[in-house]
Design an enzyme around this catalytic site. Sequence first.
Site, PDB file in Angstrom:
ATOM      1  N   ARG A 138     -10.088   6.088  18.836  1.00 11.52           N
ATOM      2  CA  ARG A 138      -9.676   7.495  18.834  1.00 11.52           C
ATOM      3  C   ARG A 138      -8.196   7.694  18.523  1.00 11.52           C
ATOM      4  O   ARG A 138      -7.764   8.788  18.176  1.00 11.52           O
ATOM      5  CB  ARG A 138     -10.005   8.135  20.173  1.00 11.52           C
ATOM      6  CG  ARG A 138      -9.188   7.613  21.339  1.00 11.52           C
ATOM      7  CD  ARG A 138      -9.581   8.282  22.641  1.00 11.52           C
ATOM      8  NE  ARG A 138      -8.778   7.789  23.748  1.00 11.52           N
ATOM      9  CZ  ARG A 138      -8.948   8.158  25.013  1.00 11.52           C
ATOM     10  NH1 ARG A 138      -9.913   9.014  25.303  1.00 11.52           N
ATOM     11  NH2 ARG A 138      -8.190   7.677  25.969  1.00 11.52           N
ATOM     12  N   GLY A 161       7.261   0.435  41.690  1.00  9.55           N
ATOM     13  CA  GLY A 161       6.340  -0.664  41.416  1.00  9.55           C
ATOM     14  C   GLY A 161       7.066  -1.859  40.836  1.00  9.55           C
ATOM     15  O   GLY A 161       7.865  -1.727  39.907  1.00  9.55           O
ATOM     16  N   HIS A 221      12.185 -35.285  24.252  1.00  4.00           N
ATOM     17  CA  HIS A 221      13.513 -35.094  24.830  1.00  4.00           C
ATOM     18  C   HIS A 221      14.502 -34.782  23.711  1.00  4.00           C
ATOM     19  O   HIS A 221      14.452 -35.411  22.658  1.00  4.00           O
ATOM     20  CB  HIS A 221      13.956 -36.370  25.556  1.00  4.00           C
ATOM     21  CG  HIS A 221      15.373 -36.322  26.048  1.00  4.00           C
ATOM     22  ND1 HIS A 221      15.723 -35.680  27.215  1.00  4.00           N
ATOM     23  CD2 HIS A 221      16.524 -36.825  25.518  1.00  4.00           C
ATOM     24  CE1 HIS A 221      17.028 -35.802  27.388  1.00  4.00           C
ATOM     25  NE2 HIS A 221      17.536 -36.494  26.370  1.00  4.00           N
ATOM     26  N   ALA A 229       5.332   2.646  37.648  1.00  3.18           N
ATOM     27  CA  ALA A 229       4.682   1.383  37.269  1.00  3.18           C
ATOM     28  C   ALA A 229       3.801   0.953  38.436  1.00  3.18           C
ATOM     29  O   ALA A 229       3.944  -0.123  39.003  1.00  3.18           O
ATOM     30  CB  ALA A 229       5.722   0.314  36.948  1.00  3.18           C
ATOM     31  N   HIS A 242      -5.145   4.550  17.977  1.00  2.00           N
ATOM     32  CA  HIS A 242      -4.453   3.570  17.145  1.00  2.00           C
ATOM     33  C   HIS A 242      -5.233   2.267  17.086  1.00  2.00           C
ATOM     34  O   HIS A 242      -5.615   1.734  18.124  1.00  2.00           O
ATOM     35  CB  HIS A 242      -3.059   3.230  17.708  1.00  2.00           C
ATOM     36  CG  HIS A 242      -2.163   4.404  17.913  1.00  2.00           C
ATOM     37  ND1 HIS A 242      -1.643   5.124  16.871  1.00  2.00           N
ATOM     38  CD2 HIS A 242      -1.679   4.973  19.045  1.00  2.00           C
ATOM     39  CE1 HIS A 242      -0.870   6.088  17.358  1.00  2.00           C
ATOM     40  NE2 HIS A 242      -0.879   6.012  18.677  1.00  2.00           N
TER      41      HIS A 242
END
Length: 464
Positions: free
Chosen positions: A34, A179, A443, A267, A36
Amino acid sequence: MQEFDLVVIGAGPGGYVAAIRAAQLGLKTAIVEREHLGGVCLNWGCIPTKALLRSAEVKHLIDHAEEFGIKVAKPEIMLDKVVERSRKISAQLAGGIKHLMKKNKVTVFEGQATLKGKAGVSVKLNDGKIEDLKAKHIIIATGARARTLPHLEADGEIVWTARHAMVPKVMPKSLIIVGSGAIGIEFASFYRTMGADVTVIEMIDRILPQEDPEISGLALKAFEKQGMKFKLSSTVEKLEKTKSGAKITVKTPQGSEHLEASNVILAIGIIGNTDHLGLENTKAKVEKNQIHTNEWCETAEPGLYAIGDVAGAPWLAHKASHEAIICVEKIAAVKDVHPLDKSKIPGCTYSLPQVASIGLTEDKAKAAGFEIKVGRFPYVGNGKAIALGDAEGLVKTIFNAKTGELLGAHMIGAEVTELIQGFGIAKTLETTETDLMHTVFPHPTLSEMMHESVLSAYGRAIHF
């Protein structure tokens, strides 16, 4: 009426992956979206936030450039360019999804889908026309949206959801973020690095509630060192809009406090997009905007499936994509399909420092009755981390003391969101501590800390 083997409703990281895999397996497939292609993740979530955070990382490096022997003028933040870059990246990837649909011969319908009886979908196209589809199988992958509360409603001006926070018109001088999960902490990290005064309110006694408490504690110290402020074990009682922003009344363990900021970001979680789908026309069970499914993503309605955020936690894009593959392959009767083991799903927070984890925390491993061995290796003991100028962090591993099974791994520090996949592979292969010890790590790399953490769990760490 057009007929398909499969109709997918929603084109986010669950839906578009389901459509592509179905097409690969020879199913005639359609997808309905509907808004994107790419869904919230690509357009308003995972991808654009990482683009914003990358800009913040660049500023952080410039701020500390003299530590690397380079003198740089004081950086000027061009907020419009920061946002523009983020939006361009999303647009580029959305275009990529469109290409993938065409490449895989998936029919795309842009509009709102509604279930109509058994195996029927009615699509109100964005141009107003109606298209009726018939399918043997239907997958709902409609995702989720930001949760709000009656006394905490977003207006897009003063009070923002994550979507608003991604396209600010001006840089807020001060922010209150309600949050402290991954979304809240990522925005806290972005805006604090960019110069805003940030206060985070969290209802429990620690930030990043899904993470191992030890990692949460280290994250709190790192963020406080950067100047963030936190109100833990606290809740928002009241929000008032003022001429200069917002005034919030917060109930803390010490009593009520009043905080002011130019903007507020909510949030506080998400809720599944189950509205207006016509689920009442099916046997599918919906509870608290979550569609109930079994291990194969099947609902109680034969031929109807649900994947991703709309089907429940963990609310992660990669979980949705993996469910998509499982669901479609089960439909197509592919051999060797396995249900999703949620204990093997990594979680990542792209803050500064980054946080990543997989499997059981130390507390949960103990609560499950395991006798455990725990290994730790700090970033300060790693040459590559010191060379990068990022020597704060920790790699923590948890093993079953009896079998050597890797039960969990928890990390904080530079690039841990990239490193965590190593432990993901280890869990998938049911690797033991012996296998990990015998693996040769290159390493100098950050990955050496993963090796050292395993060695540490068995009293064999070399470099610390």
